[in-house]
Design a protein around this motif. Structure first.
Motif, mmCIF file in Angstrom:
data_model
loop_
_atom_site.group_PDB
_atom_site.id
_atom_site.type_symbol
_atom_site.label_atom_id
_atom_site.label_comp_id
_atom_site.label_asym_id
_atom_site.label_seq_id
_atom_site.Cartn_x
_atom_site.Cartn_y
_atom_site.Cartn_z
ATOM 1 N N VAL A 75 41.152 38.038 45.738
ATOM 2 C CA VAL A 75 40.744 37.137 44.663
ATOM 3 C C VAL A 75 39.401 36.511 45.033
ATOM 4 O O VAL A 75 39.260 35.896 46.095
ATOM 5 C CB VAL A 75 41.793 36.038 44.417
ATOM 6 C CG1 VAL A 75 41.330 35.117 43.279
ATOM 7 C CG2 VAL A 75 43.144 36.657 44.072
ATOM 8 N N GLY A 76 38.432 36.678 44.147
ATOM 9 C CA GLY A 76 37.103 36.121 44.383
ATOM 10 C C GLY A 76 36.038 37.189 44.236
ATOM 11 O O GLY A 76 36.075 38.191 44.958
ATOM 12 N N THR A 113 38.361 38.572 39.705
ATOM 13 C CA THR A 113 37.335 37.539 39.672
ATOM 14 C C THR A 113 37.277 36.887 38.300
ATOM 15 O O THR A 113 37.363 37.564 37.269
ATOM 16 C CB THR A 113 35.945 38.105 40.032
ATOM 17 O OG1 THR A 113 34.946 37.115 39.800
ATOM 18 C CG2 THR A 113 35.614 39.336 39.207
ATOM 19 N N ALA A 114 37.138 35.566 38.293
ATOM 20 C CA ALA A 114 37.065 34.833 37.029
ATOM 21 C C ALA A 114 35.725 35.043 36.344
ATOM 22 O O ALA A 114 35.635 35.000 35.113
ATOM 23 C CB ALA A 114 37.293 33.351 37.274
ATOM 24 N N GLY A 115 34.686 35.267 37.121
ATOM 25 C CA GLY A 115 33.355 35.456 36.556
ATOM 26 C C GLY A 115 32.863 36.876 36.754
ATOM 27 O O GLY A 115 33.575 37.747 37.252
ATOM 28 N N PRO A 116 31.606 37.119 36.403
ATOM 29 C CA PRO A 116 31.030 38.450 36.574
ATOM 30 C C PRO A 116 30.645 38.698 38.031
ATOM 31 O O PRO A 116 30.395 37.766 38.794
ATOM 32 C CB PRO A 116 29.793 38.416 35.678
ATOM 33 C CG PRO A 116 29.392 36.970 35.672
ATOM 34 C CD PRO A 116 30.675 36.191 35.733
ATOM 35 N N GLU A 152 37.442 41.728 36.038
ATOM 36 C CA GLU A 152 36.501 40.633 35.808
ATOM 37 C C GLU A 152 37.008 39.747 34.660
ATOM 38 O O GLU A 152 37.793 40.174 33.816
ATOM 39 C CB GLU A 152 35.127 41.183 35.465
ATOM 40 C CG GLU A 152 34.438 41.898 36.615
ATOM 41 C CD GLU A 152 33.027 42.334 36.270
ATOM 42 O OE1 GLU A 152 32.118 41.478 36.308
ATOM 43 O OE2 GLU A 152 32.836 43.530 35.960
ATOM 44 N N GLY A 153 36.550 38.499 34.645
ATOM 45 C CA GLY A 153 36.972 37.576 33.601
ATOM 46 C C GLY A 153 38.464 37.304 33.636
ATOM 47 O O GLY A 153 39.088 37.064 32.600
ATOM 48 N N THR A 154 39.023 37.321 34.830
ATOM 49 C CA THR A 154 40.485 37.204 34.991
ATOM 50 C C THR A 154 40.800 36.020 35.898
ATOM 51 O O THR A 154 40.336 35.972 37.040
ATOM 52 C CB THR A 154 41.059 38.505 35.595
ATOM 53 O OG1 THR A 154 40.642 39.610 34.791
ATOM 54 C CG2 THR A 154 42.565 38.457 35.652
ATOM 55 N N THR A 205 39.419 34.590 48.504
ATOM 56 C CA THR A 205 38.047 34.325 48.949
ATOM 57 C C THR A 205 37.273 33.487 47.935
ATOM 58 O O THR A 205 36.057 33.320 48.074
ATOM 59 C CB THR A 205 37.284 35.644 49.178
ATOM 60 O OG1 THR A 205 37.045 36.278 47.910
ATOM 61 C CG2 THR A 205 38.057 36.592 50.075
ATOM 62 N N ALA A 206 37.945 32.953 46.925
ATOM 63 C CA ALA A 206 37.277 32.273 45.813
ATOM 64 C C ALA A 206 37.050 30.798 46.096
ATOM 65 O O ALA A 206 37.965 30.092 46.527
ATOM 66 C CB ALA A 206 38.105 32.429 44.537
#
Length: 384
Positions: A147-148, A173-176, A202-204, A229-230
């Motif tokens: 994660v990250g 990853t929450a972002g790009p 991505e975007g998750t 790792t986020a």
């Protein structure tokens, strides 16, 4: 010249703290007394943690032989008593004339359901636990979720897939990925993910981790090991001591890297936030931490010798990310400083990345022996 040696305490045994202590001891000689306080007896190369968990090259070196002739105190900094100019560590009070805060950062606590039992943050203290868990999973079909989507997450995903090819590896990853990097860099990274067989989401956003899955806003991903790792977290010691900090806890500094509220306190590395150019955001990690550590050392030496201080001036040279042992991605900035310049990939990229990693250790080693080898690019227009 000072009537007595300037008593300098460096709090933190990472890149910024270690190179600061090394340069200061060599630069100022008998005019300063340097004590390094570190919560570990070893210098941990955090840029190699993704290799360490897959049992590759060692990510640490013993501090005392590395910092030859510098007093090293192994212990956690428990409190900063700024008004009394002392710190507490393990029941011992250590006084200072100048304090260097090089406390670094850690992977942030996930703050989600199941994190305490099922999430493994990628921090130095978790390396052995991750190794043990991977040893168990290596003998059977299993799924790893990283994660990250920062550089550390990307490197970790590729390293684990290369070291344990039978395991399924996903990156969430929450972002790009590689936000702001060149199209060439994006195309290479996407191709390498496909070739390696690493699934990318991505975007998750993750909202829960169980013993068998990572639950997100979009889907549930099977998981036997979740490596986190986020995000970053910063020690609360400066805030607790009344030192001026940003909302996230970084020490606010002037252009000389001194605390804006306590000028006898300097800050370097991830925990420092200069309020003047080059300003925030500086890239985190050794690429900026070591220059900041050296700049702090030079300024304290200048104080000891009664010389005017120098402002910190820094230009980003490039960003680099390893994609396993045989591939790397090096992104250079363009003339405007944007990460849209040339990208070096493949074996040349891997070689440059490995050279950077090796240079961090040898730079500290040589600095501690009086050779000022740490250099960095400058903008040339730091305010006077």
């Amino acid at each position: 010249m000072t009537a007595r040696p300037l008593n300098v305490v460096v709090a933190g045994g990472g890149y910024a703290g270690v190179v600061c202590a090394a340069r200061l001891s060599a630069r100022a000689g008998d005019d300063v007394s340097v004590t390094l306080v570190s919560d570990a007896s070893r210098f941990v190369q955090r840029i190699r943690l993704h290799q360490a968990i897959s049992r590759q090259e060692p990510a640490s070196a013993a501090l005392e032989p590395l910092l030859k002739g510098i007093k090293v105190v192994t212990g956690t900094v428990d409190a900063i008593h700024a008004d009394e100019r002392r710190i507490s560590s393990g029941g011992t009070s250590i006084r200072y004339d100048r304090l260097v805060l090089a406390l670094g950062s850690r992977t942030a606590s996930p703050g989600i359901a199941g994190a305490e039992d099922h999430v493994h943050p990628l921090n130095p203290g978790n390396v052995e636990a991750l190794r043990a868990r991977l040893d168990v999973l290596a003998g059977r079909e299993a799924a790893i979720v990283v994660v990250g989507g920062g550089l550390t997450g990307i490197e970790t995903a590729f390293e684990l897939k290369e070291a344990y090819p039978a395991l399924g590896v996903s990156l969430v990853t929450a972002g790009p990925l590689l936000s702001g990097w060149s199209p060439q860099a994006h195309e290479h990274l996407e191709r390498r993910f496909r070739e390696a067989g690493i699934q990318v989401f991505e975007g998750t956003r993750v909202h829960r981790v169980t013993a068998s899955a990572v639950d997100t806003n979009l889907l549930s991903i099977p998981c036997d090991l979740c490596v986190w790792t986020a995000g970053f977290a910063f020690p609360g010691l400066p805030r607790d001591a009344g030192v001026a900090v940003s909302e996230e806890g970084k020490v606010l500094t002037d252009p000389y890297l001194r605390s804006v509220s306590h000028p006898e306190i300097y800050a370097a590395g991830d925990i420092a936030w200069p309020l003047a150019p080059p300003g925030h955001p500086l890239p985190m990690g050794c690429k900026s931490a070591m220059p900041m550590g050296v700049q702090v050392a030079e300024n304290i030496a200048r104080e000891a010798h009664g010389i005017a201080l120098e402002r910190f001036d820094y230009a980003i040279p490039f960003h680099c990310v390893s994609l396993g042992r045989k591939d790397g991605l090096i992104q250079f900035p363009d003339k405007q400083g944007r990460l849209l310049g040339r990208a070096v990939t493949g074996r040349w990229g891997a070689w440059i990345k490995e050279t950077v990693c090796k240079s961090t250790y040898w730079s500290v080693f040589l600095e501690a022996r009086g050779l000022p080898v740490v250099r960095w690019l400058k903008t040339g227009h730091a305010p006077g």
